[in-house]
Design an enzyme around this catalytic site. Sequence first.
Site, mmCIF file in Angstrom:
data_model
loop_
_atom_site.group_PDB
_atom_site.id
_atom_site.type_symbol
_atom_site.label_atom_id
_atom_site.label_comp_id
_atom_site.label_asym_id
_atom_site.label_seq_id
_atom_site.Cartn_x
_atom_site.Cartn_y
_atom_site.Cartn_z
ATOM 1 N N CYS A 2 0.864 -1.175 0.000
ATOM 2 C CA CYS A 2 0.000 0.000 0.000
ATOM 3 C C CYS A 2 0.906 1.232 0.000
ATOM 4 C CB CYS A 2 -0.928 0.113 1.188
ATOM 5 S SG CYS A 2 -2.123 -1.220 1.275
ATOM 6 N N ARG A 27 3.915 -0.342 -4.844
ATOM 7 C CA ARG A 27 3.614 -0.892 -3.521
ATOM 8 C C ARG A 27 2.277 -1.638 -3.482
ATOM 9 N NH1 ARG A 27 6.828 1.447 0.371
ATOM 10 N NH2 ARG A 27 5.364 0.792 1.969
ATOM 11 N N TRP A 73 -2.708 -2.633 -1.678
ATOM 12 C CA TRP A 73 -2.412 -4.060 -1.842
ATOM 13 C C TRP A 73 -3.289 -4.739 -0.806
ATOM 14 C CZ3 TRP A 73 -0.647 -8.293 0.898
ATOM 15 C CH2 TRP A 73 -0.241 -9.395 0.134
ATOM 16 N N ASN A 99 -1.515 2.025 5.634
ATOM 17 C CA ASN A 99 -0.682 0.932 5.141
ATOM 18 C C ASN A 99 -0.303 0.088 6.353
ATOM 19 O OD1 ASN A 99 2.869 0.919 4.318
ATOM 20 N ND2 ASN A 99 1.407 -0.714 4.098
ATOM 21 N N GLY A 100 -0.675 -1.193 6.330
ATOM 22 C CA GLY A 100 -0.361 -2.058 7.469
ATOM 23 C C GLY A 100 -1.547 -2.940 7.812
ATOM 24 N N GLU A 486 17.157 -17.825 -8.369
ATOM 25 C CA GLU A 486 16.762 -16.469 -8.742
ATOM 26 C C GLU A 486 16.178 -16.443 -10.158
ATOM 27 O OE1 GLU A 486 16.123 -13.849 -7.330
ATOM 28 O OE2 GLU A 486 16.308 -12.259 -8.806
ATOM 29 N N LYS A 490 12.410 -15.187 -10.996
ATOM 30 C CA LYS A 490 12.122 -14.112 -11.966
ATOM 31 C C LYS A 490 11.056 -14.558 -12.958
ATOM 32 C CE LYS A 490 13.322 -11.159 -10.585
ATOM 33 N NZ LYS A 490 13.991 -11.155 -9.332
ATOM 34 N N GLU A 493 7.568 -14.855 -11.191
ATOM 35 C CA GLU A 493 7.026 -13.556 -10.797
ATOM 36 C C GLU A 493 6.344 -12.824 -11.942
ATOM 37 O OE1 GLU A 493 9.665 -11.260 -7.508
ATOM 38 O OE2 GLU A 493 10.753 -11.812 -9.306
ATOM 39 N N HIS A 509 17.022 -36.402 -7.590
ATOM 40 C CA HIS A 509 16.212 -36.800 -6.439
ATOM 41 C C HIS A 509 14.781 -36.297 -6.558
ATOM 42 C CE1 HIS A 509 19.778 -38.368 -4.488
ATOM 43 N NE2 HIS A 509 20.397 -37.269 -4.914
ATOM 44 N N LYS A 608 6.131 -4.573 -4.315
ATOM 45 C CA LYS A 608 7.586 -4.466 -4.216
ATOM 46 C C LYS A 608 8.057 -4.421 -2.767
ATOM 47 C CE LYS A 608 11.539 -2.889 -6.336
ATOM 48 N NZ LYS A 608 11.922 -4.267 -6.677
HETATM 49 C C1 G6P Z 1 9.052 -8.591 -2.475
HETATM 50 C C2 G6P Z 1 9.592 -8.080 -3.798
HETATM 51 C C3 G6P Z 1 10.896 -8.789 -4.137
HETATM 52 C C4 G6P Z 1 11.892 -8.651 -3.000
HETATM 53 C C5 G6P Z 1 11.306 -9.107 -1.661
HETATM 54 C C6 G6P Z 1 12.198 -8.720 -0.497
HETATM 55 O O1 G6P Z 1 8.664 -9.916 -2.626
HETATM 56 O O2 G6P Z 1 8.646 -8.268 -4.832
HETATM 57 O O3 G6P Z 1 11.444 -8.245 -5.315
HETATM 58 O O4 G6P Z 1 13.031 -9.404 -3.280
HETATM 59 O O5 G6P Z 1 10.036 -8.480 -1.443
HETATM 60 O O6 G6P Z 1 12.240 -7.320 -0.415
HETATM 61 P P1 G6P Z 1 13.418 -6.466 0.143
HETATM 62 O O7 G6P Z 1 12.987 -5.045 -0.091
HETATM 63 O O8 G6P Z 1 13.524 -6.782 1.603
HETATM 64 O O9 G6P Z 1 14.643 -6.814 -0.592
#
Ligand code: G6P
Length: 613
Positions: A2, A27, A73, A99-100, A486, A490, A493, A509, A608
């Site tokens: 948010c 956000r 969000w 937000n929260g 990673e 990606k 996501e 395995h 994010k």
């Molecule tokens: C969310 C974002 C990711 C990020 C993760 C951790 O899931 O979409 O891109 O890696 O949070 O966030 P931070 O700000 O702590 O790296």
Amino acid sequence: MCGIVGYIGNKQAYPILINGLKRLEYRGYDSAGVAIYSDDLYIYKRKGKVQELIDYAKGKNIKGTIGIGHTRWATHGKPDNVNAHPHVSGNGRLTLIHNGIIENYALLKEALKKEGHVFESETDTEVLVHFIEEIQKRDNLKLEEAVRIALSKVVGAYAIVVMDKQDPDKLVAARKASPLVIGIGEDEFFVASDPTPIAEYTQKVVFLNDEEIAMVNRNGDLQIKTIEDEIQTPFIQEVDLKIEELEKGDYEHFMLKEIYEQPQTVADCMRGRINSKEGWIKVGGVDTTRDRIFNAKRFIIAACGTSWHAGLIGEYLFEELARISVEVEYASELRYRNPIINSDDVVIALSQSGETADTLAALELAKEKGALCYGIVNNVGSSIARLTHAGSYIHAGPEIGVASTKAFTGQVTLLSMMAIHLGYERGTIPRSYYLQLLEELENIPNKIESLLKSTKKQIEFIAGEIKDADNALYLGRGYNFPIALEGALKLKEISYIHAEGYPAAEMKHGPIALIDENMPVICIATNKSAYEKIVSNIQEVKARKGMVIAIVKEGDTVISKIADYTIEIPDTDEPLTPLLSVVPLQLLSYHIALMRGCNVDQPRNLAKSVTVE
Ligand code: G6P
């Protein structure tokens, strides 16, 4: 999660709020809304992105020099027009954005219902604004006093801004465990979740601390007090945010821009910190806490998401180069399992945003247990940066695409510098290797630049070949195992293809059972050590008709003969490989998502900055 923004001053609030919401859309983008006061209170809110709100508000009364805005969000209540913020008190006097999560909202709601309050939405936020109203009404209190008393009875996390239509010369804002910044302009104030909506108007900001309440007045007054009613002196700081950093420029998406910025951001992360010719490396935070870091029994790295993957690379780096034992923890697990953390441990929090709720909570726990807390963070002034004893910024600049790219390479660059520094000073790597690594690290930006150019067409082509897959497997060994994780993250996501990352040898395995001609297997095979082993793993995939896409180092002649497609990247020292091998995987996901018509920068359900647990 948010985004919240508020304005009070002489300018029209609406365009400032809308611009702010666009900047904060990373956000959350389930709904957007604004409340503006002029001759009366006007509230517009819409399910969906900020653009829906703009279209809806067209032609309506949007005049006024005080207002608040929110991009959501969803936590409590589905994303729709009713659950969208701002929320209004029962008597229509107060509006609030939040937000929260208010954890005791159900109890409060029941009590308020008994007092005759009627609720329209399913949100915890609406309960909070009714609760503030009830307290304000009962004792005829000023808004800030009612907010203070209400918050002292609330359990949970919040960043809020409240507006009172009977006192339209004031905004009241407060925070606990969700970020909030006050921007100080000429006879005007801004309030926002981060400085990005503020930077084009003023660089002067105050980051609120937990359990602080700020009152900003049209007459230029800013007052801060704690929830316990103690007056605080505002600590005014200058942020250095450039507008170009917040715009897409010539790129179609922020994610693409951020991938292409990596030669620069990796160089920025190293600037002033290493010099291979003179043979030195300086990481400020490490130097100020030298004794505790150098004598640490153990490093514990706490992080979430992509940052957790960077942490895994940190484990390989610190253990190999500096011979320090490392544990890498999901922050959300660490905080809830009564972990053994001692005063001779160093807990490193890795976070792009510096606001991730679980990482923050894990740090608080580590601090209580007496560990040295070190932050590796991108966002300057963020909560993690302020909570830690010491730390280093990665200087990647604002990262806006929800899928993290340049922050990841920034984190890995910083961890590499720390590991090389510690390794040399602790005598676990010889000077010749130390100098070689420094020189090689300095070459990384150019190597990323050249691989971005040389692999572009080929990656687009491969993306076209595998874009319709339902599943994908990513395999890597050693330093490339976290890169496999990673790469898979990606892809999931942003393209919504199910993908898993695995240590290449572990494939036998379980995942091998899934391999057939429809399964693309992306093998990150740039390793020098265990090279033959990964060649065998690729053979095993081919024997089961899997389609192999291999990331190899320049001049590799063995794997290119077995794999269906190979992507060559420049050679480097093995500990620095992840800084190069991750880049083609970022681009591959980007192109696949684009070809599948996905929203690359704002993938569904994600945000994010995850400020709720
Ligand atoms: C969310 C974002 C990711 C990020 C993760 C951790 O899931 O979409 O891109 O890696 O949070 O966030 P931070 O700000 O702590 O790296």
